[in-house]
Design a protein around this motif. Structure first.
Motif, PDB file in Angstrom:
ATOM      1  N   UNK A 120       0.781  -1.227   0.000  1.00  0.00           N
ATOM      2  CA  UNK A 120       0.000   0.000   0.000  1.00  0.00           C
ATOM      3  C   UNK A 120       0.812   1.274   0.000  1.00  0.00           C
ATOM      4  N   UNK A 121       2.127   1.178   0.084  1.00  0.00           N
ATOM      5  CA  UNK A 121       2.967   2.382   0.057  1.00  0.00           C
ATOM      6  C   UNK A 121       3.748   2.452  -1.254  1.00  0.00           C
ATOM      7  N   UNK A 122       4.369   3.596  -1.455  1.00  0.00           N
ATOM      8  CA  UNK A 122       5.104   3.821  -2.702  1.00  0.00           C
ATOM      9  C   UNK A 122       6.547   4.206  -2.411  1.00  0.00           C
ATOM     10  N   UNK A 123       7.381   4.058  -3.445  1.00  0.00           N
ATOM     11  CA  UNK A 123       8.757   4.557  -3.408  1.00  0.00           C
ATOM     12  C   UNK A 123       8.977   5.466  -4.613  1.00  0.00           C
ATOM     13  N   UNK A 124       9.833   6.444  -4.419  1.00  0.00           N
ATOM     14  CA  UNK A 124      10.248   7.311  -5.530  1.00  0.00           C
ATOM     15  C   UNK A 124      11.631   6.886  -5.984  1.00  0.00           C
ATOM     16  N   UNK A 125      11.765   6.578  -7.276  1.00  0.00           N
ATOM     17  CA  UNK A 125      13.080   6.197  -7.798  1.00  0.00           C
ATOM     18  C   UNK A 125      13.808   7.465  -8.252  1.00  0.00           C
ATOM     19  N   UNK A 126      14.937   7.713  -7.606  1.00  0.00           N
ATOM     20  CA  UNK A 126      15.634   8.992  -7.789  1.00  0.00           C
ATOM     21  C   UNK A 126      16.462   9.060  -9.059  1.00  0.00           C
TER      22      UNK A 126
END
Length: 346
Positions: A120-126
Motif C-alpha cells: 500500500x505504500x510507494x517509493x520514488x526512484x531517484x
C-alpha cells in the motif's frame, strides 16, 4: 579574515554533491561553524538524508542517513536490496513523497512505484546511484542516467568517476563514452606527477572490470560549468583517438617487434613505434583483452591487463616481460608450433 566570522554557526549544503575540497576549506577557514550535507529531490520534500560533516580522511562526503519519517532503499534492477559497498539505485519512501507530477500520469507511474516491501505504500526512484558503508552511512555516487552501453556492456560512468575521486591525485573527474566505442576520462588533478595516466589506470583496474577503465585521458585546469554551476558535459573537449603522442622510433629487439606487430593489427594502424602509447593510439580495455589473447596464441606469453595499463608502450611492456623471464625464445615458439600440429586442422 573569514575565520574571525564567529557569528556564523551553521552551513547547510544541499542540491548538489558536496566536494571534499569544499568541506576542507570550510574546516580550515570557518572552524567554529558546523557544516551539514543534506540530500533529497523536490519529489520527496527536498531533503531526505542528513550528515554532520567531520574530517574522516576520506575522498568523498557522504549524504548520511534518512531523517525522521523518511526512508532510503538501495536496490538492484530486480528491486532487491544491494549488499554493503555495492552500488544500487536510490529509492525514497515515507511521509515526504509527493503525490506525483501534475497532469503527467505516465511520468508519475514511471517514477513513483509500488513499495516492494510495504503493501500500500510507494517509493520514488531517484535515478541516483549510491552505496552503503559498513557503518550504514550512505555515499552518493552519481546519476544512473550517466549509464551507457559500450560494445554491449553496461557502464556506470558515475561509478568510474567515484573511484577516480578516491585517488589522492584527483580533484575532479568526469567520464564520457565516445561513439559507443571507448571511454575518455577528464581530470582536474591536485598535482600531475609523472606517469599519472598509468597510475590512475592501474588504480581503476584494481577495483573495476577492465572495460570500465578509460582508454584516453584529458587533463584540464578546471571543469566546464553550466550557468547554474553544474558540470557541463557537452562542453568537455573532444579527445582525438588514433594519434601517437611521440616521434616514431622503430622497435629493436625481437620481442619489441612482435609486440608492435600485434598492437598494429589489433589497433588497425599502419605501424606502432617503440614509445607509442597503446591507449592514445585508440586502444581500450576490450582491445587489451584481444592483445593478451593474441600474445598468448602467437608468442606463448600472457601478460595481465594491469601489465598493459602500467606499461602502455612497447618499450616498457617488453622490458617488463623480459624482466619476468618472459622473453620469447625459438624453443618456446617451437613448442607452441608442435602443440598446434598435434591439434590438427580447425
Amino acid at each position: 579574515a573569514v575565520s574571525s566570522c564567529r557569528s556564523l554557526q551553521r552551513i547547510v549544503c544541499s542540491g548538489e554533491a558536496l566536494p571534499v575540497d569544499a568541506q576542507q576549506q570550510v574546516f580550515a577557514k570557518l572552524p567554529h561553524a558546523g557544516l551539514y550535507n543534506l540530500y533529497g529531490p523536490t519529489e520527496a520534500a527536498i531533503d531526505v538524508t542528513h550528515w554532520t560533516c567531520v574530517d574522516e580522511g576520506r575522498d568523498t562526503v557522504p549524504i548520511g542517513r534518512p531523517i525522521a519519517n523518511l526512508g532510503c532503499y538501495l536496490l538492484d534492477d530486480n528491486f532487491e536490496p544491494v549488499p554493503v559497498g555495492v552500488l544500487g539505485e536510490l529509492y525514497l519512501g515515507g511521509a515526504g513523497l509527493a503525490r506525483g507530477y501534475h497532469r503527467r500520469p505516465a511520468l508519475t507511474a514511471e517514477r513513483f512505484i509500488a513499495h516492494p516491501f510495504v503493501h500500500g505504500e510507494r517509493l520514488y526512484r531517484t535515478g541516483d546511484l549510491a552505496r552503503y558503508r559498513e557503518d550504514g552511512v550512505i555515499e552518493y555516487a552519481g546519476r544512473i542516467d550517466h549509464q551507457v552501453k559500450l560494445r554491449g556492456l553496461r557502464i556506470e560512468l558515475g561509478e568510474i568517476e567515484a573511484r577516480l575521486l578516491e585517488h589522492e591525485q584527483v580533484r575532479e573527474a568526469a567520464v564520457l563514452a565516445v561513439d559507443g566505442k571507448y571511454l575518455v576520462g577528464y581530470l582536474v588533478l591536485h598535482h600531475a606527477h609523472g606517469d599519472w595516466r598509468e597510475v590512475l589506470g592501474a588504480h581503476l583496474a584494481e577495483h573495476l572490470p577492465d572495460y570500465m577503465v578509460p582508454a584516453q585521458w584529458v587533463l584540464l585546469e578546471q571543469m566546464p560549468l553550466s550557468p547554474n554551476g553544474k558540470l557541463d558535459r557537452k562542453a568537455l573537449p573532444k579527445a582525438d583517438a588514433g594519434q601517437p603522442s611521440s616521434v616514431y622510433e622503430a622497435p629493436q629487439s625481437e620481442l619489441e617487434q612482435q609486440i608492435a606487430a600485434i598492437w598494429a593489427q589489433v589497433l588497425e594502424v599502419e605501424r606502432v613505434g617503440l614509445n607509442d602509447n597503446f591507449f592514445e593510439l585508440g586502444g581500450h580495455s576490450l582491445l587489451v583483452i584481444n592483445v593478451i589473447s593474441r600474445m598468448q596464441l602467437e608468442l606463448g606469453l600472457r601478460p595481465s591487463p594491469q601489465d598493459i595499463f602500467q606499461h602502455p608502450d612497447v618499450r616498457r611492456l617488453a622490458a617488463h616481460l623480459e624482466g619476468q623471464g618472459g622473453a620469447v625464445t625459438q624453443d618456446k615458439l617451437s613448442r607452441l608450433d608442435a602443440l598446434f600440429d598435434d591439434m590438427g586442422p580447425f
